[in-house]
Write a protein that holds these residues in place. Structure first.
Motif, short mmCIF file in Angstrom:
data_model
loop_
_atom_site.label_atom_id
_atom_site.label_comp_id
_atom_site.label_asym_id
_atom_site.label_seq_id
_atom_site.Cartn_x
_atom_site.Cartn_y
_atom_site.Cartn_z
N GLY A 6 0.79 -1.23 0.00
CA GLY A 6 0.00 0.00 0.00
C GLY A 6 0.81 1.27 0.00
N VAL A 7 2.15 1.13 -0.03
CA VAL A 7 3.04 2.29 0.01
C VAL A 7 3.88 2.33 -1.26
N ASN A 137 1.47 12.70 -10.96
CA ASN A 137 0.55 12.76 -9.82
C ASN A 137 0.60 11.48 -9.00
N PRO A 138 0.46 11.59 -7.68
CA PRO A 138 0.43 10.40 -6.82
C PRO A 138 -0.92 9.69 -6.93
N GLY A 139 -1.02 8.54 -6.29
CA GLY A 139 -2.30 7.84 -6.23
C GLY A 139 -2.40 6.60 -7.09
N THR A 140 -1.39 6.33 -7.92
CA THR A 140 -1.42 5.15 -8.77
C THR A 140 -1.13 3.90 -7.94
N GLU A 149 -8.00 -1.58 -2.16
CA GLU A 149 -6.96 -2.43 -1.59
C GLU A 149 -5.87 -2.64 -2.63
N ALA A 150 -4.65 -2.28 -2.28
CA ALA A 150 -3.54 -2.34 -3.21
C ALA A 150 -2.83 -3.69 -3.13
N VAL A 151 -2.49 -4.21 -4.30
CA VAL A 151 -1.62 -5.38 -4.39
C VAL A 151 -0.18 -4.91 -4.57
N TYR A 152 -0.04 -3.78 -5.24
CA TYR A 152 1.28 -3.19 -5.46
C TYR A 152 1.11 -1.71 -5.73
N THR A 153 1.99 -0.91 -5.15
CA THR A 153 2.00 0.53 -5.41
C THR A 153 3.37 0.89 -5.95
N PRO A 155 6.63 3.12 -7.56
CA PRO A 155 7.29 4.34 -7.10
C PRO A 155 6.51 5.58 -7.52
N ALA A 156 6.63 6.65 -6.75
CA ALA A 156 5.91 7.88 -7.02
C ALA A 156 6.89 9.05 -7.13
#
Length: 370
Positions: A6-7, A137-140, A149-153, A155-156
């Motif tokens: 999630g990060v 932009n962030p949030g992807t 629910e994130a499986v993968y986030t 780099p931002a």
């Protein structure tokens, strides 16, 4: 290496991996994959009309690669509008055809200059039919859009993404002894992990795989149909990507990609053999059907695309419309072609060729369909 799905994975390690990926098992698999790829390349070069593969395989790759992203279009639709994308009314068909265009444009590009991050931008822009840029932009995230629910986030931050892409670009042109197939597998993971665009990353990454093999001299034409294998093993593909992220499981990932290359090359080689057999059979039938001899360009045309229009025969063969119509009608009567109407279009379909192109060849290991 710490990782939380999630990060943003800003600590994505640079390439190359920090240990020797070319283990004994990887080297053995690399030899087998390269042998299959070399056999495919030789067979394609020896075809009387290699345009068959150059036209058909990118379309099949486009359909399969788009299907991975849940952009579903039928092979029938793709081949019907292959020669004139503007005629296609279905958005999914147009997007898949743009994938074909992006693959072809990328192939031309790497013949002129090295593969770079700019190539990826160009490929993605063609697929999406708009100018694509590295994410600002962030949030992807990759996961469930409903539950968030994130499986993968990935780099931002634009600066960080550009830095990661520069490392990716440096790696694919590194002056070391790493085999090009192993390099392709590693670079593919890294590109997907960077996830530089708001959309189109998966399809762009799969085109880059083929372009890397062309640039390395392992393929003369973009005819490796990897997306079909990925569809058949989609759960494993994503699971192995995740294991590299969470635990650095590079060996399993590289072995998967090498096997995908080997099996795809063998199945495409089988398809070439089947196309040759069908060409010989139908050419004899065509010669016996059309009185006064048949234009050689017509014979080639009927195996460049499974769909044909009267106007195409007029243009390619340099004959009058009545002559072209007579030829095609005679082949319909002989059972070589099927006359199909789609709205205002009158299409002549080489049905056996179409069936051969779209069928799945037996798995190279077990003989089962994949």
């Amino acid at each position: 290496m710490s990782w939380n799905p999630g990060v943003p994975f800003n600590d994505l390690p640079d390439l190359p991996p920090r240990f020797d990926v070319e283990t004994r098992d990887v080297l053995k698999a690399t030899i087998e994959a390269r042998a299959a790829l070399a056999a495919l390349d030789r067979a394609a070069a020896g075809m009387p009309n290699p345009t068959v593969l150059i036209n058909a395989i990118p379309l099949l790759e486009a359909q399969a690669s788009s299907e991975i992203e849940n952009i579903v279009t039928t092979t029938d639709e793709l081949f019907r509008f292959a020669a004139d994308e503007a005629r296609a009314s279905d958005p999914a068909t147009r997007e898949a055809l743009r994938y074909r265009t992006a693959l072809r444009d990328g192939f031309v590009t790497v013949a002129e200059r090295p593969l770079t991050a700019s190539t990826a931008v160009r490929v993605c822009s063609t697929i999406k039919s708009r100018d694509m840029h590295v994410r600002k932009n962030p949030g992807t995230f990759i996961g469930n859009p409903t539950t968030q629910e994130a499986v993968y986030t990935p780099p931002a931050g634009e600066a960080l993404l550009l830095e990661k892409l520069a490392n990716w670009e440096s790696f694919i042109h590194s002056d070391d002894d790493l085999d090009p197939l192993v390099r392709m597998a590693i670079a593919h993971y890294q590109f997907e992990a960077i996830h530089p665009f708001d959309d189109g990353n998966g399809r762009t990454g799969r085109i880059l795989n083929i372009l890397m093999l062309v640039e390395a001299g392992l393929l003369a034409q973009p005819i490796l149909y990897l997306s079909r294998y990925i569809i058949r093993h989609k759960a494993t593909y994503y699971a192995l990507l995740g294991r590299v992220t969470s635990g650095g499981a590079w060996i399993e990932w590289v072995l998967f990609m090498l096997e995908a290359t080997r099996q795809t090359a063998i199945s495409t080689l089988r398809k070439i053999d089947s196309i040759r057999d069908l060409q010989v059979e139908l050419h004899e039938t065509i010669r016996a059907t059309i009185r006064g001899g048949v234009n050689a360009d017509l014979l080639a045309l009927l195996f460049e695309q499974p769909y044909c229009r009267i106007g195409t025969v007029v243009e390619r063969c340099g004959v009058s419309r009545p002559t072209a119509t007579g030829w095609l009608n005679a082949l319909v009567e002989a059972g070589v072609l099927t006359d199909v109407r789609r709205g205002r279009d009158r299409l002549f379909v080489n049905g056996r060729f179409l069936e051969l192109l779209v069928r799945d060849e037996p798995d190279a290991s077990t003989g089962a369909r994949v």
